[in-house]
Design a protein around this motif. Structure first.
Motif, PDB file in Angstrom:
ATOM      1  N   LEU A  78       0.839  -1.219   0.000  1.00 36.68           N
ATOM      2  CA  LEU A  78       0.000   0.000   0.000  1.00 36.68           C
ATOM      3  C   LEU A  78       0.863   1.253   0.000  1.00 36.68           C
ATOM      4  N   GLY A  79       1.906   1.202   0.841  1.00 35.81           N
ATOM      5  CA  GLY A  79       2.764   2.368   1.001  1.00 35.81           C
ATOM      6  C   GLY A  79       3.480   2.780  -0.289  1.00 35.81           C
ATOM      7  N   THR A  80       3.658   1.840  -1.197  1.00 33.59           N
ATOM      8  CA  THR A  80       4.418   2.152  -2.418  1.00 33.59           C
ATOM      9  C   THR A  80       3.523   2.757  -3.495  1.00 33.59           C
ATOM     10  N   LEU A  81       2.193   2.761  -3.236  1.00 38.56           N
ATOM     11  CA  LEU A  81       1.264   3.237  -4.279  1.00 38.56           C
ATOM     12  C   LEU A  81       1.056   4.749  -4.197  1.00 38.56           C
ATOM     13  N   PRO A  82       0.731   5.347  -5.322  1.00 35.47           N
ATOM     14  CA  PRO A  82       0.348   6.772  -5.302  1.00 35.47           C
ATOM     15  C   PRO A  82      -0.891   6.936  -4.412  1.00 35.47           C
ATOM     16  N   LYS A  83      -0.965   8.079  -3.756  1.00 37.65           N
ATOM     17  CA  LYS A  83      -2.011   8.328  -2.759  1.00 37.65           C
ATOM     18  C   LYS A  83      -3.407   8.017  -3.247  1.00 37.65           C
ATOM     19  N   ASP A  84      -3.745   8.402  -4.483  1.00 39.15           N
ATOM     20  CA  ASP A  84      -5.119   8.264  -4.963  1.00 39.15           C
ATOM     21  C   ASP A  84      -5.515   6.805  -5.186  1.00 39.15           C
ATOM     22  N   GLN A  85      -4.509   5.930  -5.309  1.00 34.95           N
ATOM     23  CA  GLN A  85      -4.861   4.523  -5.528  1.00 34.95           C
ATOM     24  C   GLN A  85      -4.994   3.727  -4.219  1.00 34.95           C
ATOM     25  N   ARG A  86      -4.485   4.349  -3.175  1.00 31.21           N
ATOM     26  CA  ARG A  86      -4.433   3.587  -1.906  1.00 31.21           C
ATOM     27  C   ARG A  86      -5.784   3.104  -1.382  1.00 31.21           C
ATOM     28  N   PRO A  87      -6.839   3.990  -1.333  1.00 32.03           N
ATOM     29  CA  PRO A  87      -8.110   3.507  -0.762  1.00 32.03           C
ATOM     30  C   PRO A  87      -8.645   2.285  -1.508  1.00 32.03           C
ATOM     31  N   ALA A  88      -8.635   2.299  -2.808  1.00 30.24           N
ATOM     32  CA  ALA A  88      -9.182   1.187  -3.597  1.00 30.24           C
ATOM     33  C   ALA A  88      -8.374  -0.083  -3.341  1.00 30.24           C
ATOM     34  N   TYR A  89      -7.045   0.093  -3.314  1.00 37.56           N
ATOM     35  CA  TYR A  89      -6.195  -1.080  -3.076  1.00 37.56           C
ATOM     36  C   TYR A  89      -6.437  -1.662  -1.683  1.00 37.56           C
ATOM     37  N   GLY A  90      -6.508  -0.728  -0.712  1.00 40.61           N
ATOM     38  CA  GLY A  90      -6.766  -1.168   0.665  1.00 40.61           C
ATOM     39  C   GLY A  90      -8.046  -1.984   0.757  1.00 40.61           C
ATOM     40  N   GLN A  91      -9.097  -1.462   0.118  1.00 40.64           N
ATOM     41  CA  GLN A  91     -10.378  -2.195   0.140  1.00 40.64           C
ATOM     42  C   GLN A  91     -10.242  -3.574  -0.490  1.00 40.64           C
ATOM     43  N   ALA A  92      -9.491  -3.604  -1.619  1.00 40.15           N
ATOM     44  CA  ALA A  92      -9.310  -4.871  -2.332  1.00 40.15           C
ATOM     45  C   ALA A  92      -8.585  -5.891  -1.444  1.00 40.15           C
ATOM     46  N   VAL A  93      -7.521  -5.427  -0.743  1.00 42.41           N
ATOM     47  CA  VAL A  93      -6.786  -6.339   0.140  1.00 42.41           C
ATOM     48  C   VAL A  93      -7.717  -6.901   1.222  1.00 42.41           C
ATOM     49  N   ASN A  94      -8.490  -5.997   1.816  1.00 40.71           N
ATOM     50  CA  ASN A  94      -9.404  -6.432   2.872  1.00 40.71           C
ATOM     51  C   ASN A  94     -10.430  -7.438   2.361  1.00 40.71           C
ATOM     52  N   ALA A  95     -10.936  -7.209   1.179  1.00 40.35           N
ATOM     53  CA  ALA A  95     -11.923  -8.122   0.607  1.00 40.35           C
ATOM     54  C   ALA A  95     -11.306  -9.511   0.407  1.00 40.35           C
TER      55      ALA A  95
END
Ligand code: DAH
Length: 344
Positions: free
Chosen positions: A49-66
């Protein structure tokens, strides 16, 4: 983002495949560590998550959690399956026959000695006696001296016993010392008491003699208590225990603590095939020693022999039980052999 989510999709599909291959709890645990341990793949994916651009983080975070939620529920399901399989496997390996009856809980039964003791208590209770418990470890004074047996009295030879390491302290040889305890407690009042309990003697053990055995002592004190009361009481007792038709015979005897002293016999039913053996051909069977309490003993207990008289008796319930139940060896009583004890 494209890379990270591709990785995530790959992670999920690999994890799912590997989970399917888990066949037992051990491999499931290894799988769990691999994906959900501290250094597991899910944590690694989250760190990306930390390596991603800020705007992509929420979507990625949600995807990981799912993914995490799906894997966890898949794992729970797998775990349940494995447990179920393990249970079925063990049931078919060690089949339980549910039609077998359960193991009965044994209720046990009273010791034959206890039964007879209780029978004796209830007979005397009906005649107004109370039960008095007295110590098994006695001093020489109470076991002998206060019962009119000074240190070198020859009667002591009949009652050799076990001595403790404390001088003058011994295992009582009879329940008679209990008479002294009763008298000291109740003097100068009238008394009707039975004193049951274990006694000890140094004996050559045989079918008729044990080093430990029970006795039941009786003591009645009051104004004008006579030998006739003694005879009446003993006769009533013997008839309740052995049958209303029993005849009672008394013979003159000697005990240091009674004067006069007697021994009491009952007639044994002639119909009993053992009658001859039990009575040594006489037809009579000894059941107890008794007598009128000796004035010295009364005085030792705190009574005035001019005001109060009394009688005493002593019997061995094991001998009585042997008669009642045709037991031929007194050693059976304290051997704790269940084959013997269960018969009663
Ligand atoms: N103590 C006697 C014994 O062990 C039995 C006995 C005899 C008790 C006469 C008595 C009695 O109370 O009066 O052999």
């Amino acid at each position: 983002m494209a890379d990270a989510s591709t990785d995530l999709a790959l992670l999920e599909s690999t994890a799912t495949t590997e989970l399917k291959d888990c066949a037992d709890e051990l491999s499931l645990r290894a799988w769990n560590t691999k994906y959900f341990g501290d250094k597991g793949e899910m944590n690694t994916a989250l760190k990306a998550l930390g390596t991603l651009p800020k705007d992509q983080r929420p979507a990625y975070g949600q995807a990981v959690n799912a993914v995490k939620q799906r894997l966890i529920s898949a794992k729970d399901q797998k775990e349940a399956e494995i447990k179920e399989q393990a249970l079925l496997a063990s049931l078919s390996a060690n089949p339980i026959d549910v039609t077998l009856p359960g193991r009965a809980v044994s209720a046990g039964n009273l010791h034959v000695a206890t039964k007879v003791m209780r029978e004796i208590y209830s007979i005397f209770a009906d005649m107004g006696f109370q039960i008095f418990r007295s110590r098994e470890v006695e001093d020489d004074q109470t076991n002998f001296e206060l019962l009119n047996m000074p240190p070198h009295h020859p009667a002591r030879d009949m009652w050799d016993t076990f001595h403790t390491t404390t001088p003058g302290v011994l295992l009582r040889t009879h329940t008679s010392p209990g008479q002294i305890h009763v008298m000291k407690q109740f003097a100068p009042n009238p008394v009707r008491a039975v004193l049951p309990g274990m006694c000890y003697r140094h004996e050559a053990v045989s079918t008729r003699s044990e080093i430990q055995f029970e006795q039941v002592e009786g003591l009645v004190l009051g104004p004008n208590v006579t030998m006739a009361d003694l005879k009446g009481t003993i006769t009533a007792f013997a008839r309740r225990l052995f049958g209303q038709e029993r005849q009672v015979r008394i013979r003159s005897s000697y005990f240091p603590f009674t004067e006069p002293s007697i021994e009491v016999d009952i007639d044994w039913p002639k119909e009993d095939p053992n009658a001859d053996r039990l009575t040594k051909g006489t037809g009579w069977l000894e059941i107890m020693g008794a007598g009128m309490v000796h004035p010295t003993v009364l005085r030792n207990g705190g009574y005035d022999p001019d005001q109060i008289s009394g009688f005493a008796f002593g019997m061995g319930p094991q001998r009585i039980t042997m008669l009642k139940y045709a037991i031929d060896d007194i050693r059976q009583f304290w051997k704790n052999d269940l084959r013997f004890l269960r018969q009663f």
